[in-house]
Design an enzyme around this catalytic site. Structure first.
Site, mmCIF file in Angstrom:
data_model
loop_
_atom_site.group_PDB
_atom_site.id
_atom_site.type_symbol
_atom_site.label_atom_id
_atom_site.label_comp_id
_atom_site.label_asym_id
_atom_site.label_seq_id
_atom_site.Cartn_x
_atom_site.Cartn_y
_atom_site.Cartn_z
ATOM 1 C CD GLU A 133 -26.170 -11.912 17.246
ATOM 2 O OE1 GLU A 133 -25.096 -11.402 16.897
ATOM 3 O OE2 GLU A 133 -26.278 -13.105 17.581
ATOM 4 C CD GLU A 138 -27.241 -18.185 19.067
ATOM 5 O OE1 GLU A 138 -26.318 -18.003 18.272
ATOM 6 O OE2 GLU A 138 -27.237 -17.726 20.221
#
Ligand SMILES: [Ca+2]
Length: 452
Positions: A133, A138
């Site tokens: 991933e 974020e």
């Protein structure tokens, strides 16, 4: 290659989308969305409609919380019940619509803030597996001045990650550009054109798709508290994917709403004059109408030679002669993870409810159509826990079974199995290998054909 937008400290200017698509030296703009239309482009994005079960998150992702406004994509987070969750939020992804291997992604966005919110721009493998991933950006809502950049790898239970926190200004106050550059040697992360991280170990070498969302609650951000304000918006001005120009080689980008495009051979980049063939494949209920974009044609399949970069759209229209969805009398399963995840949840015409098996192989979901039917097509709407290997079996008596389809390479998400010509009363999904450590989990199992 580095781009820096000089940000004027004037809030009015941040309300305007930036639309000047810059040429990037040595790069080709393979895919982008400037979000200038009135509705989300369904040939590029899929809006999630599910209570995803990752990380104990508390939101229900609904297309109601996804829209375009004045040149921005808006992902809204709200405090309201839906699908057994206390919050709703938005998630869009390019899964099964666009994936790429190596290139530069630029995303200009303004993130929401507050305890319990987790806006993210990230990527997963087109294979449906996890990890790896790549998290481009974020931000924890309670720390809106910190950008997290991470790559995850390894195989469960030996999962690893490497990342960095960049501490800057409050990123919820205005738009910033989050970017990632990925080649076969390294992954680099950028904020507003400035590089903050480079990872050269465990670089993935497979196509990835893009996900944009705001999670609410869950293991990492924790629950929202009384100070968390709702509703809140995560605004995205653009997503741009650049790939390297390679002399004598050309890229093909093909997309579709209500169907897909199969390309043979399927290469990341094509040498000059390479002969290719494209098949427009409608989803159940639709038929092919034309190609548009850099090619105008009504041929299917379509053959061509690669002499320049090509961006092609396959257009489909509703098919009045399509096979109808068959009614289902009853269902049963070899096991259920819990009482509220029973077999019936996979055949209740509700994409908010699902059957989930126990976490072991093999498992089986069996359906009684009530009478003998002609079965032409199937649609499996998988939750994140999908089958890597499974069979479709039919029976007239629910005792003697015959396999009519089998795969070792299930892709999860929404899978359609077409061109069947089976006659039976009972039909079953027989899963032999799980793709994750979880069970087999189906939002819906749909059967198309006619009663005999
Ligand atoms: Ca359901």
């Amino acid at each position: 290659m580095l781009i820096f937008f000089s940000l004027v400290v004037n809030n009015d200017c941040f309300a305007q989308p930036i639309s000047n698509l810059g040429e990037r030296e040595g790069l080709y703009l393979l895919w982008n969305d400037e979000f200038d239309g009135n509705v989300l482009d369904a040939s590029k994005w899929r809006a999630e409609d599910a209570a995803l079960t990752k990380n104990n998150e508390m939101q229900y992702y609904t297309p109601e919380d996804v829209w375009l406004d004045k040149g921005f994509l808006v992902l809204r987070s709200e405090k309201r019940p839906m699908g057994k969750r206390m919050y709703t939020s938005g998630l869009v992804e390019t899964r099964n619509k666009f994936a790429f291997q190596y290139g530069r992604v630029e995303i200009r966005a303004q993130v929401p803030q507050g305890q319990g919110l987790l806006p993210a721009h990230w990527m997963l493998p087109a294979s449906g597996l996890w990890p790896p991933e790549i998290d481009i950006m974020e931000v924890l809502g309670q720390q809106p001045n910190v950008v997290h950049m991470t790559v995850h790898w390894g195989i469960w239970p030996d999962r690893k990650k490497k990342g960095k926190m960049f501490i800057g200004s409050d990123f919820s106050q205005d738009f910033h550009e989050y970017a990632m550059e990925w080649d076969k040697n390294s992954i680099k992360w950028f904020v507003d054109g400035q590089q903050y991280l480079e990872v050269s170990e465990f670089v993935p070498h497979e196509p990835f798709y893009i996900i944009l969302n705001t999670a609410v609650g869950g293991d990492w951000p924790g629950e929202p508290n009384s100070k968390t304000q709702f509703p809140q918006d995560h605004k995205i001005d653009y997503v741009r994917v650049y790939v390297p120009e390679i002399p004598g080689n050309y890229y093909l980008s093909a997309r579709a709403e209500n169907g897909s495009v199969e390309v043979q051979p399927n290469l990341a980049v094509y040498p000059k004059n390479k002969k290719i063939k494209l098949w427009a494949k409608p989803k159940i209920g639709y038929k092919f109408s034309s190609w548009s974009g850099d090619i105008q044609s009504t041929k299917n399949p379509l053959g061509l030679r690669m002499r320049e970069h090509k961006q092609i759209i396959a257009n489909f229209v509703p098919d009045e002669k399509a096979w109808k969805k068959l009614g289902i009398k009853s269902s049963r399963a070899s096991s259920a993870e819990s009482a509220d995840l029973s077999a019936g949840c996979a055949v209740d015409n509700d994409l908010k409810t699902r059957w989930s098996s126990k976490f072991s192989d093999p498992q089986r979901l069996q359906i009684d159509l009530g009478k003998k039917c002609l079965i032409k097509a199937l649609r499996l709407n998988w939750e994140v826990a999908f089958a890597r290997a499974y069979k479709i079996q039919i029976s007239d008596d629910a005792v003697h079974w015959k396999t009519i389809y089998s795969t070792q390479n299930g892709q999860g998400s929404t899978e359609e199995i077409k061109n069947l010509n089976a006659k039976a009363r009972y039909i079953a999904v027989y899963g032999t290998t799980r793709a994750t450590e979880f069970g087999y989990s189906l939002w819906e199992f749909e059967v198309f054909g006619q009663e005999l």
